[in-house]
Design a protein around this motif. Structure first.
Motif, mmCIF file in Angstrom:
data_model
loop_
_atom_site.group_PDB
_atom_site.id
_atom_site.type_symbol
_atom_site.label_atom_id
_atom_site.label_comp_id
_atom_site.label_asym_id
_atom_site.label_seq_id
_atom_site.Cartn_x
_atom_site.Cartn_y
_atom_site.Cartn_z
ATOM 1 N N ARG A 6 6.147 -12.313 -6.996
ATOM 2 C CA ARG A 6 7.519 -11.584 -7.018
ATOM 3 C C ARG A 6 8.288 -12.215 -5.595
ATOM 4 N NH1 ARG A 6 4.606 -6.598 -7.981
ATOM 5 N NH2 ARG A 6 5.566 -5.608 -9.919
ATOM 6 N N TYR A 51 7.738 -0.457 -0.905
ATOM 7 C CA TYR A 51 7.220 -1.834 -1.990
ATOM 8 C C TYR A 51 7.834 -1.675 -3.259
ATOM 9 C CZ TYR A 51 3.843 1.816 -3.565
ATOM 10 O OH TYR A 51 3.355 2.933 -3.821
ATOM 11 N N GLU A 52 7.955 -2.553 -4.049
ATOM 12 C CA GLU A 52 8.515 -2.552 -5.461
ATOM 13 C C GLU A 52 7.246 -2.939 -6.446
ATOM 14 O OE1 GLU A 52 11.053 -5.657 -6.745
ATOM 15 O OE2 GLU A 52 10.898 -6.684 -4.716
ATOM 16 N N THR A 53 7.600 -2.046 -7.764
ATOM 17 C CA THR A 53 6.930 -2.644 -8.736
ATOM 18 C C THR A 53 7.939 -3.199 -9.654
ATOM 19 O OG1 THR A 53 7.361 -0.565 -10.078
ATOM 20 C CG2 THR A 53 5.504 -0.343 -8.512
ATOM 21 N N ASP A 54 7.245 -3.474 -10.906
ATOM 22 C CA ASP A 54 8.349 -4.237 -12.017
ATOM 23 C C ASP A 54 9.699 -3.324 -12.215
ATOM 24 O OD1 ASP A 54 6.760 -6.509 -12.238
ATOM 25 O OD2 ASP A 54 5.703 -5.898 -13.838
ATOM 26 N N ASP A 55 9.618 -2.034 -12.250
ATOM 27 C CA ASP A 55 10.354 -1.079 -12.387
ATOM 28 C C ASP A 55 11.283 -0.223 -11.405
ATOM 29 O OD1 ASP A 55 10.235 -2.055 -15.320
ATOM 30 O OD2 ASP A 55 8.323 -0.432 -15.433
ATOM 31 N N THR A 56 10.307 -0.015 -10.219
ATOM 32 C CA THR A 56 10.851 0.523 -9.190
ATOM 33 C C THR A 56 10.817 0.132 -7.898
ATOM 34 O OG1 THR A 56 8.852 1.584 -8.815
ATOM 35 C CG2 THR A 56 10.061 2.641 -10.674
ATOM 36 N N GLU A 58 9.688 1.658 -4.525
ATOM 37 C CA GLU A 58 8.678 2.783 -3.842
ATOM 38 C C GLU A 58 8.808 3.027 -2.263
ATOM 39 O OE1 GLU A 58 7.180 4.966 -6.169
ATOM 40 O OE2 GLU A 58 7.652 3.762 -7.830
ATOM 41 N N ARG A 132 6.213 10.452 -1.476
ATOM 42 C CA ARG A 132 6.403 9.397 -2.182
ATOM 43 C C ARG A 132 7.782 9.455 -3.034
ATOM 44 N NH1 ARG A 132 3.206 5.531 -4.073
ATOM 45 N NH2 ARG A 132 1.244 5.574 -2.916
ATOM 46 N N SER A 134 10.171 7.434 -5.471
ATOM 47 C CA SER A 134 10.485 6.546 -6.446
ATOM 48 C C SER A 134 11.577 6.305 -6.941
ATOM 49 C CB SER A 134 9.416 6.872 -7.704
ATOM 50 O OG SER A 134 9.457 5.884 -8.622
ATOM 51 N N LYS A 137 14.756 0.514 -10.404
ATOM 52 C CA LYS A 137 15.560 -0.445 -10.373
ATOM 53 C C LYS A 137 16.665 -0.851 -11.504
ATOM 54 C CE LYS A 137 12.375 -3.588 -9.528
ATOM 55 N NZ LYS A 137 11.713 -4.764 -9.125
#
Length: 158
Positions: A6, A51-56, A58, A132, A134, A137
Motif C-alpha cells: 500500500r 490506518y487503512e484497509t482495502d476498503d476503509t 480506521e 474505533r 471506521s 473509502k
C-alpha cells in the motif's frame, strides 16, 4: 505469491483544532465542563492510531474508563474530530497518589484523512476501552492512470 504494498498514507493527527473550535466548545459545554482561557485542545491527549484497509480508513483511540456518553465524534470536510472527557480517578478515603502517569480531563484530537472517504457512512464503536471509527473509502478515479489516444495530424482547439 505477490504481496501488494500500500502506498504510504498521508493522514495526520493534528494538535490544532482549526475549523472545529466551535464544535469543541459545544462538546465541552454539553459535558458540563466550563472552559477558560486555556487551550481547547484539552488536558489530556489519548493515544491514537490511524490506518487503512482495502476498503476503509480506521481510527483507534485508547480511552479506558471513558463512557460512550462522554465522547463525541464529528466529521467536517476531510477531518475527523474525537473529543470528550476522561474523568479523574477518585481516591478512597484517606488515600493519595504517589505517581500519576495516566492522563485525564478534556481531550480533542483531529485527524485529517488522506483519502477520499464516505463520511456519511462512518461508524464508531467503543469496546474494551478502545474507540474505533471506521470510514469507508471512496474509489477515487483521479488517482488512476488513464490512457489518452494520440491522433496524428489533427489539431486540438484550446
Amino acid at each position: 505469491m505477490i504481496q501488494r504494498m500500500r502506498p504510504r498514507i498521508h493522514t495526520l493527527a493534528m494538535p490544532e483544532l482549526g475549523d472545529f473550535a466551535d464544535e469543541v466548545r459545544r462538546v465541552y459545554f454539553e459535558l458540563g465542563r466550563a472552559f477558560g482561557p486555556e487551550s481547547l485542545a484539552g488536558e489530556c491527549s489519548p493515544a491514537i492510531d490511524v490506518y487503512e484497509t482495502d476498503d476503509t480508513m480506521e481510527i483507534a483511540v485508547d480511552l479506558p474508563g471513558v463512557a460512550g456518553s462522554a465522547i463525541r465524534v464529528m466529521v467536517k470536510g476531510d477531518s475527523v474530530l474525537v473529543a470528550g472527557e476522561k474523568a479523574a480517578r477518585r481516591t478512597r478515603g484517606e488515600s493519595s497518589f504517589h505517581l500519576v502517569e495516566r492522563g485525564y480531563g478534556r481531550f480533542a484530537r483531529v485527524v485529517r484523512l488522506g483519502h477520499a472517504c464516505d463520511t456519511a457512512h462512518a461508524q464508531a464503536s467503543l469496546s474494551g476501552g478502545e474507540l474505533r471509527v471506521s470510514i469507508p473509502k471512496i474509489n477515487d478515479r483521479r488517482g488512476r492512470a488513464v490512457s489518452i489516444a494520440v491522433k496524428s495530424g489533427v489539431a486540438v482547439n484550446g
